[in-house]
Each structure stands twice: as structure tokens, then as C-alpha cells.
Design a protein around this motif. Structure first.
Motif, PDB file in Angstrom:
ATOM      1  N   ARG A   1       0.841  -1.197   0.000  1.00 39.71           N
ATOM      2  CA  ARG A   1       0.000   0.000   0.000  1.00 39.71           C
ATOM      3  C   ARG A   1       0.874   1.244   0.000  1.00 39.71           C
ATOM      4  NH1 ARG A   1      -5.536   0.451   3.554  1.00 39.71           N
ATOM      5  NH2 ARG A   1      -6.654   1.693   2.002  1.00 39.71           N
TER       6      ARG A   1
ATOM      7  N   LEU B   1       0.541   5.546   0.052  1.00 36.49           N
ATOM      8  CA  LEU B   1      -0.307   6.712   0.276  1.00 36.49           C
ATOM      9  C   LEU B   1       0.449   7.972  -0.113  1.00 36.49           C
ATOM     10  CD1 LEU B   1      -1.721   5.845   3.845  1.00 36.49           C
ATOM     11  CD2 LEU B   1      -2.727   5.304   1.612  1.00 36.49           C
ATOM     12  N   PHE B   2      -0.236   8.868  -0.829  1.00 36.75           N
ATOM     13  CA  PHE B   2       0.316  10.174  -1.188  1.00 36.75           C
ATOM     14  C   PHE B   2      -0.571  11.261  -0.591  1.00 36.75           C
ATOM     15  CE2 PHE B   2       1.742   7.400  -4.596  1.00 36.75           C
ATOM     16  CZ  PHE B   2       3.068   7.791  -4.808  1.00 36.75           C
TER      17      PHE B   2
ATOM     18  N   TYR C   1      -5.297  16.904  -1.444  1.00 37.33           N
ATOM     19  CA  TYR C   1      -5.905  15.669  -1.910  1.00 37.33           C
ATOM     20  C   TYR C   1      -5.036  14.486  -1.503  1.00 37.33           C
ATOM     21  CZ  TYR C   1      -2.587  15.710  -5.853  1.00 37.33           C
ATOM     22  OH  TYR C   1      -1.458  15.734  -6.638  1.00 37.33           O
ATOM     23  N   VAL C   2      -5.682  13.308  -1.498  1.00 37.19           N
ATOM     24  CA  VAL C   2      -5.047  12.066  -1.055  1.00 37.19           C
ATOM     25  C   VAL C   2      -5.126  11.054  -2.182  1.00 37.19           C
ATOM     26  CG1 VAL C   2      -5.270  10.100   0.522  1.00 37.19           C
ATOM     27  CG2 VAL C   2      -5.528  12.432   1.390  1.00 37.19           C
ATOM     28  N   VAL C   3      -4.042  10.291  -2.388  1.00 37.39           N
ATOM     29  CA  VAL C   3      -4.032   9.201  -3.346  1.00 37.39           C
ATOM     30  C   VAL C   3      -3.674   7.924  -2.590  1.00 37.39           C
ATOM     31  CG1 VAL C   3      -3.001   8.211  -5.416  1.00 37.39           C
ATOM     32  CG2 VAL C   3      -3.392  10.680  -5.261  1.00 37.39           C
ATOM     33  N   ASP C   4      -4.514   6.900  -2.727  1.00 39.71           N
ATOM     34  CA  ASP C   4      -4.284   5.606  -2.082  1.00 39.71           C
ATOM     35  C   ASP C   4      -3.999   4.583  -3.176  1.00 39.71           C
ATOM     36  OD1 ASP C   4      -4.286   3.273  -0.642  1.00 39.71           O
ATOM     37  OD2 ASP C   4      -6.410   3.384  -0.066  1.00 39.71           O
TER      38      ASP C   4
END
Length: 395
Positions: free
Chosen positions: A384, A386-387, A392-395
Motif C-alpha cells: 500500500r 499513500l500520497f 488531496y489524497v491518493v491511495d
């Protein structure tokens, strides 16, 4: 329906015993505040009543309540009551001797051994030794005080150094972190009041520094323990600001990786634009004590609130044995709707987390965290990333 079995009778006795013990503490405190000997006489009656029965009931070994609760729900209140009325005229020398030899010494002897056994380098050691320290101070027994502070298996300094990892978190998780401190904090304060300053122990200070790097905006943890510790740290010449005053309630805005426990938090923005993105990648669940299978639990705080439930539940909750033990409750990764395998063997192992973490970087514009694990499902590797960047979030 009327319950007449011994198990029901034992449960009823336990409830009554605890209420009596806490009642003795309240009565003795009332005597200390008012000087009215009626309160002291009633507290003494309860103490002497238990002293006449404790060894008969088994003297330790959950003679009154199950072990953990007997320590803090029975022995600590009774010891406090004894301390309040010790010098009153309601207790004769023979009374004091009976309470010491028939109640407190058998209890402290049992829980000294039980702390080193049942509580060996885990949270229970602090709870058991809390009662041992209370008794040691109340009856002026240096051996019991030394046990609570210096036992290599369950003493204050051993727990601070080994139950809590190098990054400051308890290896058993966030809930057990505060539970253990509920035993360590009164031990530290009692030591201080008899002239032993344990607040200079750097391992104990880390216990209070670490949680502040994990809390969300507006969250509090152990406010009274922090209040006492911050006061004593300042008196020792190493001040720590009390973190939960309204003017200083701002949570850490810096990303942080607890690389020994296995929990990282990426942070960006301020105020209403604040975003916290976290992931667990260690052996233990961060917010659910000893919960199996939580690789890789995701937490997201944005728009002024926590958007992803942590899955935590107290042991008294129906959720504890059900939903909160499921991988989905922790926003983790599942395969074919199946739970992950049970967690690996319990115990502190910082190298475990460090093997699972691939990347943790907190650059000004983009922050990233990545971990991988091939032990959650047979023949499958979970990975996994995560950014967090620019709202904003990117998974």
C-alpha cells in the motif's frame, strides 16, 4: 430468575468488596478534610473487617476480585484509606499491626511475584506494582518500594525502558499506552513524595512526548497524568509545556513516522485545511489492543473531522469481540472479503516494522508512505502506498 450458583455469589461478593473498599477511601478522605472521627471509625471498621478475612479468602490470587481489578479497585483504595487515618486515635497499635500483617503484607507479597510473572514487561506489571508501591509507602517497607521501582521484570524503570519502544510508543498499542501510564503515573508521584525523583528518567519523558505526535487536532489523552508530569518535569529543570490548555491545543503539524511501532502520519495544511493521513504497518494495531490482521490500516482526518473510523472498542463493548476484530473495521486491505491472518507472535520487535516499511518521505509539496507485507495472506503480498499533496489524497 434467582441466581444461586457460586459463580454468581462470587460476582456479587466482588462488587460489594470493591464498593466497601472505595467507601473506606471516601470516608477516610472525609476524615482528613473535616477531622470528624466518625468517618475515621467507619473506615477503620472496614479495614479491620477485610484484615480479618483476607488471608482466609486466599490472600492474593484474586481473593477479592480478579487480579488486575483487585490491585486498583481494592488494594489501592484501602491503602489510601489506611494512610489517611493512620495517625488518628481510632486505630490502636494492635489494629495497625493487624491491618499490615493480615491484609497489606500478604497482598504486596503476592502481587510483587505476580507483577514479575503475569506482568512481566507488559501493561499488567504497572497495574500490579501500583498497589505494591501504595502498600510499600503506607507501611514504610523499602522492599516493596524497590520492587515497584526497580524490578528488572516489571518495575517502573524497566517498563519505561522496554515496554515502550525507542520511538516512545507502547508496543501493545495506543490504548495500552495510556492504560500502562495509569499505573506508572501514581508510582512516579508516590516516589516523588518520599524523595525519589523518577521524572529524570528520559525513557519516562518519551512516554509523554510520543503521543503528542500522533494525536489529531482537538484530541486529548491522559490530561491529568500530563498535568502532573509537566509540573514535575519543570521542577526537575527540564520543562514540558502542558499540551491541553485551550491556547496550546494545536496538534502537531509535522509528519511523523513511529518506525519502531510501525505507524506513520503524513500531515499538510493548517486550520480548516488540515489533513492527516496515517497508516499502520507494525505487529500491533495502533487503536485496538491486540487486534489481529490490520495491515495496512488507513486513517484520514480532513474537513475538521476523522473520516475513517478507527475500529477501536473497549473490552466491555459487543463490538470488541465482533466487528472490531475484523480487518475491514480498520480500513485495511482484504482479499476475497476474508480477514487477514492472525498477528505474528506478540512482543516488541522494532526490526519487524522496519522490514515492512519501504518509504516514508515528507517533502514540502508531496508526502508519501509505502509499506509491504507477505504474511497477511498465504502466497499474497500486500503493498500500500499513500500520497498526500495539495489538499488531496491518493491511495
Amino acid at each position: 430468575r434467582v441466581y444461586r450458583g457460586e459463580s454468581q455469589r462470587a460476582a456479587a461478593r466482588a462488587m460489594i468488596n470493591e464498593r466497601q473498599a472505595r467507601g473506606a477511601q471516601t470516608l477516610a478522605r472525609a476524615y482528613a478534610l473535616t477531622g470528624d472521627s466518625r468517618y475515621a471509625r467507619r473506615a477503620a471498621e472496614i479495614l479491620l473487617g477485610f484484615a480479618g478475612r483476607y488471608k482466609q479468602w486466599g490472600g492474593g490470587g484474586h481473593a477479592v476480585l480478579y487480579q488486575l481489578r483487585e490491585s486498583y479497585g481494592f488494594l489501592v483504595p484501602l491503602t489510601t484509606a489506611f494512610d489517611y487515618i493512620h495517625d488518628s486515635r481510632v486505630l490502636s497499635d494492635e489494629d495497625r499491626q493487624k491491618i499490615e500483617t493480615e491484609l497489606f503484607r500478604p497482598a504486596a507479597e503476592f502481587y510483587s511475584k505476580w507483577a514479575d510473572n503475569n506482568g512481566r514487561l507488559n501493561n499488567r506489571g504497572a497495574i500490579h506494582n501500583h498497589s505494591v508501591m501504595c502498600i510499600g509507602v503506607a507501611i514504610a517497607d523499602k522492599g516493596f518500594v524497590d520492587q515497584a521501582l526497580n524490578s528488572p521484570h516489571s518495575g517502573f524503570h524497566a517498563l519505561a525502558a522496554h515496554l515502550f519502544l525507542g520511538d516512545g510508543l507502547c508496543w501493545e498499542g495506543f490504548g495500552y499506552h495510556s492504560y500502562t501510564v495509569s499505573g506508572l503515573s501514581p508510582i512516579a508521584e508516590m516516589a516523588h513524595r518520599i524523595g525519589i525523583n523518577v521524572y529524570r528518567d528520559p525513557a519516562y519523558r518519551r512516554i509523554f512526548e510520543a503521543p503528542l505526535k500522533a494525536l489529531l487536532p482537538g484530541e486529548e489523552l491522559m490530561p491529568e497524568q500530563y498535568r502532573i508530569a509537566c509540573q514535575r518535569f519543570a521542577e526537575s529543570g527540564e520543562p514540558m509545556a502542558y499540551p491541553f490548555d485551550k491556547e496550546s491545543m494545536a496538534a502537531s503539524s509535522v509528519s511523523h513516522n513511529f518506525d519502531h511501532f510501525g505507524f506513520g502520519v503524513l500531515r499538510s495544511g493548517e486550520g480548516k485545511d488540515r489533513t492527516d493521513l496515517s497508516m499502520e504497518y507494525g505487529k500491533e494495531a495502533m487503536f485496538m489492543g491486540h487486534a489481529p490482521g490490520v495491515k495496512f490500516s488507513l486513517g484520514l482526518y480532513a474537513n475538521g473531522r476523522l473520516l475513517t473510523p478507527r475500529g477501536a472498542a473497549t473490552y466491555g463493548s459487543e463490538l470488541c469481540g465482533g466487528w472490531s476484530r475484523r480487518a475491514l473495521a480498520h480500513n485495511s486491505i482484504t482479499v476475497n472479503d476474508r480477514d487477514q491472518w492472525g498477528r505474528t507472535a506478540a512482543g516488541p520487535d522494532p526490526a519487524y516494522s522496519q522490514r515492512k516499511l519501504i518509504a516514508f518521505e515528507a517533502a514540502p509539496r508531496v508526502k508519501v508512505m509505502r509499506a509491504s507485507d507477505d504474511e497477511a495472506y498465504e502466497g499474497i503480498t500486500l503493498d500500500r502506498t499513500l500520497f498526500l499533496a495539495g489538499g488531496y489524497v491518493v491511495d
